[in-house]
Enzyme design. Structure first.
Site, PDB file in Angstrom:
ATOM      1  N   SER A 503      60.364   0.659  35.589  1.00 29.17           N
ATOM      2  CA  SER A 503      60.852   0.033  36.684  1.00 29.17           C
ATOM      3  C   SER A 503      61.393   2.002  37.451  1.00 29.17           C
ATOM      4  CB  SER A 503      61.650  -0.602  36.967  1.00 29.17           C
ATOM      5  OG  SER A 503      60.877  -2.231  36.519  1.00 29.17           O
ATOM      6  N   CYS A 675      65.230  -8.827  37.606  1.00 30.06           N
ATOM      7  CA  CYS A 675      64.525  -8.025  36.579  1.00 30.06           C
ATOM      8  C   CYS A 675      65.309  -7.171  35.545  1.00 30.06           C
ATOM      9  CB  CYS A 675      64.829  -6.213  37.225  1.00 30.06           C
ATOM     10  SG  CYS A 675      63.759  -5.111  36.276  1.00 30.06           S
ATOM     11  N   ASP A 720      60.408  -9.251  38.018  1.00 29.87           N
ATOM     12  CA  ASP A 720      59.759  -7.873  37.225  1.00 29.87           C
ATOM     13  C   ASP A 720      60.188  -7.701  35.975  1.00 29.87           C
ATOM     14  OD1 ASP A 720      58.913  -5.411  36.341  1.00 29.87           O
ATOM     15  OD2 ASP A 720      59.931  -4.440  37.784  1.00 29.87           O
ATOM     16  N   TRP A 722      59.635  -7.631  31.607  1.00 24.91           N
ATOM     17  CA  TRP A 722      59.296  -7.763  30.228  1.00 24.91           C
ATOM     18  C   TRP A 722      59.296  -8.579  28.386  1.00 24.91           C
ATOM     19  CZ3 TRP A 722      62.314  -4.365  33.209  1.00 24.91           C
ATOM     20  CH2 TRP A 722      63.857  -4.003  32.384  1.00 24.91           C
TER      21      TRP A 722
END
Length: 723
Positions: A503, A675, A720, A722
């Protein structure tokens, strides 16, 4: 060369000078010539005419001159002079046309876009489409295509981006045909980049697919909200269009064991295919190579790939636009440590993109192409007793395939292992199966074959010895000392080294010519007792600019994201990002500060950040506190999880400020952004929002879940994350 106007003026001036000189000559000779001619006439006429000459002797010279040049003479002389001027200065001269050689136009190579015609031409009856972002779906598709031969059929792997998918209804023209779809889900339920056009077409088409046979295997991750959305959509949509599903939808979970999920589906899939089409397995389990080795002993080095992703010599002559096949070489101008203490190394890098024409928005991702640890590369060459500087190519045995090579060729083994192949992740079972034949020790060969099988014992052994122990190919070669495969076959089997995405930690409004990265260097001790390091973060860690103005280079490009600030700056935003999850929010805050400087009305900007210790890993502390002091960051809430006996995380701070949070969401129309880690943090934060909405909105849990999902649909709840 003179401009046309200047040349014309020069010609006129020359012509004028000529006319003046001609006139001067004419006047002079008009006076003297009669006298000379008269004298000559007198001399010659004395003998001839005698008295006549004596009679005319008394006439004046002028009288004679006037009689010699009449008005007609002057007119004719002027005409001659004028014609001479025209001829030499104003006449259009014939332009000689060079005798060019006739150049035969080159007929451009037309790329085959009909997968149906290709199947007919090559005798294939199974087509395996893939939607892949990291290469795993493509790898699974290749394995299924290769399997077809063992079951008496012929398959081909196909990228939907390269073919006309509207021909899907023509699949009935191929006897015993079958379409298999290996579809990965990217981000928040989105298609992968190469499947975007196919997805758009599927949404719009009303094509009748009656008679088309298909099967779908989806690749996803259960930690994400929209688990396997793409696989589920393709499976459902094909059925809606009239196609016939011949085997149940497979759903692979990368949060669990994706490899095992695929093997279990595949083991049941092929017998079902054989039964449906009335064919039998050939029983041939021997290794089937897809590429042949070509060694180049005498080759021009300008034709050898040295790490380029696409175009040969692309790194020597950079040309936009920049993307996955044509990355930009950005120089690293800043590489500094962010944390003040602790065992980890958290870093901030700045990549210079001046002159690249690369544009990015806050929330986008930067992709970097790392290089493998050269020590591991050398060790693989040493164990296999291979000359890593040999120039070679792997050429597809299927001449009709669009994919001529598994990676850019020709190249050296050293370049392939450094830039093109994944040598640090644990290899999948199909690699172990193919390698088993090269183990000279029967016991080691049996171990490899068992781990590659679908038996419960084999699956358990593979999970523990390879996956959980994190054994990469070098570790396997070290631990199985009789396993010595040819290096070319190893290169064929290993998957491609993928780009790593981060990012972007900056705003282009403030940093037009640079892209910032925030990352933590990955390094850990495996259960097998080996130190494993992250490929990209270790590589980036060593990209340090020097005092002599040397700036290391990073191949990169920007990938667009849906993680966007609200269209109206006055809309409040609520950001939750612990650890390096703060990266996109640094860009968001920079942009809100810039908007405020431009005189725009900026809504509340609230950040919930978390780290372990305030004095160790509080990232961007000074910058954040300055933004808060300037009034840009209206609230800065930081959870230090390990500075007290009881751990405190961002979700706990959200609960503490639940009234303010609910007011921002319900009354102010705030946008929520999350995020970071998908497996734990994002899930815990989402559950906390369910709790806040349920409690303060006076809703049931089910109603609260529906409320949050509606926020997602409206673009007011974005992640966002992971795994």
């Amino acid at each position: 060369m003179l401009p046309n106007a200047e040349l014309r003026q020069q010609q006129l001036q020359t012509a004028g000078d000529f006319m003046l000189k001609a006139l001067e000559w004419f006047i002079t000779h008009a006076v003297l010539l009669p006298s000379i001619l008269s004298a000559r006439n007198m001399d010659s006429s004395e003998g001839k005419f005698g008295a006549s000459a004596a009679d005319n002797a008394g006439e004046s010279p002028v009288a004679v001159e006037e009689s010699f040049f009449s008005t007609l003479d002057i007119f004719l002389f002027s005409l001659i002079v004028g014609f001479a001027i025209y001829w030499f200065f104003f006449r259009k001269k014939k332009v000689e046309i060079p005798d060019y050689k006739t150049i035969q136009p080159q007929v451009p190579t037309i790329r085959e876009t009909s997968f149906i015609e290709k199947m007919k031409k090559t005798g294939k009856n199974i087509v395996v489409f893939y939607g892949s972002q990291t290469g795993t779906a493509e790898e699974f598709a290749n394995r299924l295509s290769k399997d077809a031969q063992r079951y008496g059929m012929r398959g081909m792997t196909t990228d939907p981006e390269e073919y006309d998918m509207s021909e899907l209804n023509r699949l009935t023209e191929v006897e015993n045909s079958l379409a298999i779809f290996c579809m990965a889900t990217y981000g928040e339920g989105d298609p992968t980049d190469n499947a975007q056009d196919f997805y758009d077409w599927m949404q719009e088409t009303d094509l009748d697919l009656a008679g088309v046979k298909y099967a779908v295997f989806g690749l996803g991750n259960k930690t994400y909200e929209h688990f396997n959305a793409m696989g589920k959509y393709v499976n459902k949509r094909l059925e809606q269009l009239g196609a016939e599903r011949i085997f149940e939808l497979g759903l692979g979970d990368d949060d669990g064991n994706l490899e095992e999920d695929f093997i279990m589906w595949r083991e049941q899939f092929w017998p079902a295919v054989c039964e449906y089409f009335g064919v039998e397995a050939t029983g041939d389990d021997s290794s089937i190579r897809q590429y042949e080795l070509v060694v180049h002993n005498d080759i021009n080095m300008n034709k050898v790939y040295t790490g380029e992703m696409g175009r040969l010599k692309a790194y020597e002559s950079q040309k936009p636009p920049y993307d996955a096949k044509n990355p930009f070489l950005a120089s690293v101008t800043v590489n500094r440590k962010l944390n003040k203490g602790g065992e980890r190394h958290l870093m901030h890098l700045e990549l210079d993109i001046t002159g690249s024409k690369i544009r990015y928005e806050s929330g986008d991702h930067v992709a970097v192409f790392p290089t493998n640890d050269l020590t591991i590369v050398s060790e693989i060459g040493k164990i296999l007793n291979a000359d890593l500087d040999v120039i070679f190519s792997l050429k597809n045995l299927d001449e009709e395939s669009n994919k001529k090579h598994p990676f850019p060729c020709p190249t050296t083994y050293r370049t392939a292992l450094s830039h093109y192949l994944d040598i640090t992740n644990p290899p999948r079972t199909n690699v172990l199966y193919e390698l088993a034949q090269y183990a000279s020790d029967p016991k080691e060969q049996e171990v490899l074959r068992k781990m590659a099988s679908s038996s419960p014992e084999g699956k358990s052994q593979y999970l523990k010895w390879v996956v959980e122990d994190r054994r990469n190919i070098l570790a396997i070669l070290e631990d199985l000392q009789s396993l010595r495969p040819p290096i070319d076959h190893l290169c064929e089997l290993l998957p491609r080294l993928q780009a790593r995405y981060y990012s972007i930690a900056s705003s282009s409004k403030v940093h037009t010519d640079s892209v910032h990265i925030c990352a933590v260097v990955v390094e850990y001790m495996s259960k097998a007792g080996r130190i494993n390091r992250g490929v990209a973060t270790t590589w980036l860690h060593n990209k340090i600019p020097t005092d002599n103005d040397h700036k290391p280079i990073v191949p990169m490009y920007v990938r667009k994201s849906q993680f966007r600030l609200p269209y109206k700056p006055s809309t409040p935003i609520l950001m939750i990002g612990p650890g390096t999850g703060i990266a996109p929010f640094v860009g968001f805050i920079q942009e809100r500060a810039w908007l405020k400087q431009q005189g725009k009305e900026v809504g509340e900007t609230v950040l919930y950040y978390g780290c372990r210790h305030q004095n160790e890993d509080y990232l961007y502390q000074e910058e954040l506190e300055q933004y808060q002091k300037a009034g840009v960051l209206t609230q800065l809430n930081v959870a230090f999880s390990r500075d007290q006996a009881e751990k405190v995380y961002v979700q706990h701070l959200l609960k503490k400020n639940k009234e303010h949070v609910w007011n921002l969401i319900q009354k102010e129309g705030a946008h929520i952004y999350i995020c970071g880690d998908a497996k734990n943090m994002a899930r815990d934060v989402q559950n906390m929002f369910y709790t806040i909405v349920s409690e303060l909105g006076e809703m049931t849990h089910e109603q609260a879940v529906d409320y949050v999902k509606k926020l997602m649909t409206k673009g007011r709840y974005s992640s966002d994350v992971w795994s």
